[in-house]
Design an enzyme around this catalytic site. Structure first.
Site, short mmCIF file in Angstrom:
data_model
loop_
_atom_site.label_atom_id
_atom_site.label_comp_id
_atom_site.label_asym_id
_atom_site.label_seq_id
_atom_site.Cartn_x
_atom_site.Cartn_y
_atom_site.Cartn_z
CD GLU A 67 -1.80 -2.37 1.43
OE1 GLU A 67 -0.65 -2.64 1.85
OE2 GLU A 67 -2.68 -3.23 1.26
CG HIS A 136 -11.72 -6.15 6.64
ND1 HIS A 136 -11.01 -6.89 7.56
CD2 HIS A 136 -11.14 -6.40 5.45
CE1 HIS A 136 -10.06 -7.56 6.94
NE2 HIS A 136 -10.11 -7.28 5.66
#
Ligand SMILES: Cc1ncc(C[n+]2csc(CCOP(=O)(O)OP(=O)(O)O)c2C)c(N)n1
Ligand SMILES: [Mg+2]
Lengths: 334, 335
Positions: A67, A136
């Site tokens: 990322e 999440h």
């Protein structure tokens, strides 16, 4: 959207975003999409499904699980003349790239004394409600809105899902777009000639006189449902979709509150240090003497998101809570 | 051919003019850094100040084979790179004074030198954060069919950051024109390399990502120049990224607040015997390419350039406080 035809098509939030990406890629060859599983897999939320076939692997780039580096590479590519759209699977994973977002993307223009702007767009899914538990499901868009140097968009409607991307790509500075993952399947009618939209203004989604309910993202639909219910009890709520969390369109909600004299903010982020806290403070600063009662907030409970559905739903803002809160605010101070 | 032979051969054919150019640039950096330290003590320069003494051969050698269109991404220890790249000493000094005539209008300071003309993308002070940006600049060049390369400089400490590993992997995977140039001065602040790397041979890490790699004596300007040239040719030829380790040493403290408890004076003195400027000057004198008089002339020229830079910074002006919040967002409109 004035002057556009009334002809509409049935579509979804997901398809509207895909259409926006497709249009941007067709219109501007500098635009490309990169992120984890955006190509061969079709996007973890199937947003980019089919785009690899149309545009090829040069412009629909699958990245490794890195990322920080693919966000940083997006910054570099933007500096180098491209118009990258970087997709991060979810806001939780964006924390691995928080350094690049905060320390590089948001700072370059300033650190360089105005020499280097970063025309980068980062899209990511946000929000709870799908029983994905505590790694999440968070809503950190308000937290990103703390950072000067970036812009934070939260499309809630099909029009914005379709139209915010192009405007963001045309912006000279980094723009983060937060897509609430519970909205992807949302269906509705969209004008056939829907296109770029303004990203500088909040929108009044429903006119009312008794209270202003300010929200953004997926909570908009809970608020609109609540407003329908309240209408039956004779309470007329004005609903404002902030749309952009940074910079905030202060004039929009301040003038509404000056009219209704009450304000409730519904925010899927945690309460402490949230965007709702910021909006509340600005209402206090701007129209304190117009208020008939204290500003109130409905936010997500301050727990990491639990897995069990009943607990998760209890943590998130809900229509019923909005209804009872508004009734109390209006009745008590009527 | 081992490195020793390369050096000998290169020395033989180096032109007098080029030798003087290299020497001048290294001396300029050295004196600029000494002056900066002095001005720091005089409180003209504030904030963090990381000096480049001892490592001059790296910046100067590296810049020789880069073209004006190539991009550079450097760290907070970047005065040398900025000078060798051609950013004026005055603009750098003014930046450290915080004056609006500085290359970043006084918004960056010592650690954040930027310049658009020379494609100098900082001055980056989060260890490792420049590597992904360099990967992206190279990606943009490649996607636009440009033949540019991006030169990323970083220290041995950065090699332990995740972004180093992610960036080498990605650059190799996408065959991007990035020069990963590691200035291994054996220390990350006070932590010696042996305390932060399980594998001390840094080029091995590059090998594991299938990135072409080499190590070179960073105290030898000609060795640096030829190794960098080779790397640049490789990368410009479209073969993918290249990792080059420069074995060097910083003579001064990490920054201005560092009593250097982590190394001995003897160690520093030992390395100073290999001073890149002295050794190069001696070599040139021994070969009869230059004489003591030439060196004196160079010193005088350098002194003038540094003094002019200070005068430029002194004469500089403060940006009005009303402008405080400029450059948070671009002033030009959406296109
Ligand atoms: C991410 C991050 N962690 C820690 C620091 C503090 N810090 C600044 S320089 C430095 C050492 C870096 O060493 P190296 O990469 O070898 O470069 P050198 O200073 O030796 O040139 C550290 C730990 C930082 N700036 N950024
Ligand atoms: Mg080091």
């Amino acid at each position: 959207m004035n002057g556009k035809t009334r002809e509409t098509v049935k579509t979804t939030y997901r398809d509207a975003i895909r259409e926006a990406i497709r249009e941007a890629m067709r219109r501007d060859e500098r635009v490309f999409l990169m992120g984890e599983d955006v190509g061969r897999y079709g996007g973890c939320f199937a947003v980019s499904k089919g785009l690899l076939e149309e545009f090829g692997p040069e412009r629909i780039r699958d990245t490794p699980l890195s990322e920080s580096t693919f966000v940083g590479a997006g910054i570099g590519a933007a500096l180098g003349g491209m118009r990258p759209i970087v997709e991060i699977m979810t806001v939780n994973f964006s924390l691995l790239a928080a350094d690049q977002i905060l320390n590089t993307a948001a700072t370059y223009l300033h650190m360089s004394g105005g020499l280097f702007n970063v025309p980068l767009v980062i899209r990511m899914a946000t929000g709870g409600g799908k029983q994905l538990a505590a790694q999440h499901s968070h809503s950190l868009e308000g937290w990103y809105a703390h950072i000067p140097g970036i812009k934070v968009l939260t499309p809630a409607t099909l029009e914005d899902a379709r139209g915010m991307l192009w405007t963001a790509l045309a912006d000279p500075d980094p723009v983060l777009i937060f897509e609430n993952s519970t909205l992807y399947n949302r269906e509705g009618e969209l004008s056939v000639d829907a296109g770029a939209v303004d990203i500088d203004h909040a929108r009044i989604c429903r006119q009312g006189n008794d209270i202003t309910i300010i929200t953004y993202g997926a909570s908009l639909y809970k608020v609109l449902d609540a407003a329908d219910i309240l209408e039956k009890s004779g309470i007329s709520a004005e609903v404002i979709d902030l749309r952009t969390l940074r910079p905030l369109d202060d004039a929009a909600y301040l003038s509404s509150v000056a009219k209704t004299h009450r304000a409730l903010i519904v925010d899927e982020g945690w309460r402490s240090g949230s965007i709702s806290a910021e909006v509340s403070a600005r209402i206090m600063e701007g129209v304190f003497y117009e208020l008939d009662c204290p500003v109130e907030r409905i936010c997500t409970a301050e727990v990491p998101m639990p897995y069990a559905s009943h607990l998760e739903q209890a943590a998130l803002p809900q229509t019923e809570t909005i209804v009872t809160t508004v009734k109390r605010m209006v009745r008590k101070n009527g | 051919m081992n490195k020793q032979e390369t050096t000998q051969k290169e020395t033989d054919k180096i032109s007098r003019e080029h030798a003087l150019h290299l020497l001048y640039q290294m001396l300029l950096i050295r004196r600029f850094e000494d002056k900066s330290a002095e001005l720091y003590s005089a409180m003209k320069i504030r904030g963090f100040l990381h000096l480049y003494n001892g490592e001059e051969a790296v910046a100067v050698g590296v810049m020789q084979s880069l073209k004006p269109e190539d991009a550079i991404v450097a760290t907070y220890r970047e005065h040398g790179q900025a000078l060798a790249r051609g950013i004026s000493a005055g603009a750098i000094m003014a930046e450290m004074y915080g004056k609006q005539e500085g290359c970043s209008r006084g918004r960056g300071g010592s650690m954040h030198l930027f310049d658009a003309k020379t494609r100098f993308y900082g001055g980056n002070a989060i260890v490792g954060c420049g590597l992904p940006v360099a990967v992206g600049l190279a990606l943009a060049d490649k996607m636009q069919g440009k033949k540019n390369v991006t030169c990323c400089l970083f220290g041995d400490g950065a090699v332990a950051e995740g972004e180093f590993h992610e960036s080498l992997n990605l650059a190799a995977l996408w065959k991007l024109p990035v020069l990963f140039f590691c200035e291994n001065n054996l220390y990350a602040m006070g932590t010696a390399l042996r305390y932060s790397h399980s594998v001390a041979d840094l080029s091995k890490k590059a090998e594991s990502y299938a990135v072409a790699s080499a190590s070179v004596d960073g105290m030898d300007i000609l060795a640096v120049e030829s190794a960098a040239k080779e790397a640049v040719e490789y990368v410009r030829g479209g073969k993918g990224p290249y990792f080059l380790e420069f074995r060097t040493y910083r003579f001064r403290a990490h920054s201005m607040f560092d009593p250097q408890l982590y190394r001995t004076k003897e160690e520093v003195e030992e390395w100073k015997k290999r001073d890149p400027i002295d050794t190069f000057a001696h070599r040139l004198i021994k070969q009869g390419l230059i004489n003591d008089e030439n060196i004196k002339e160079l010193e005088m020229k350098v002194e003038k350039e540094v003094n002019d830079a200070v005068a430029f910074a002194e004469a500089g002006t403060w940006e009005p406080v009303e402008d405080l919040t400029r450059f948070v967002y671009s002033e030009r409109k959406r296109t």
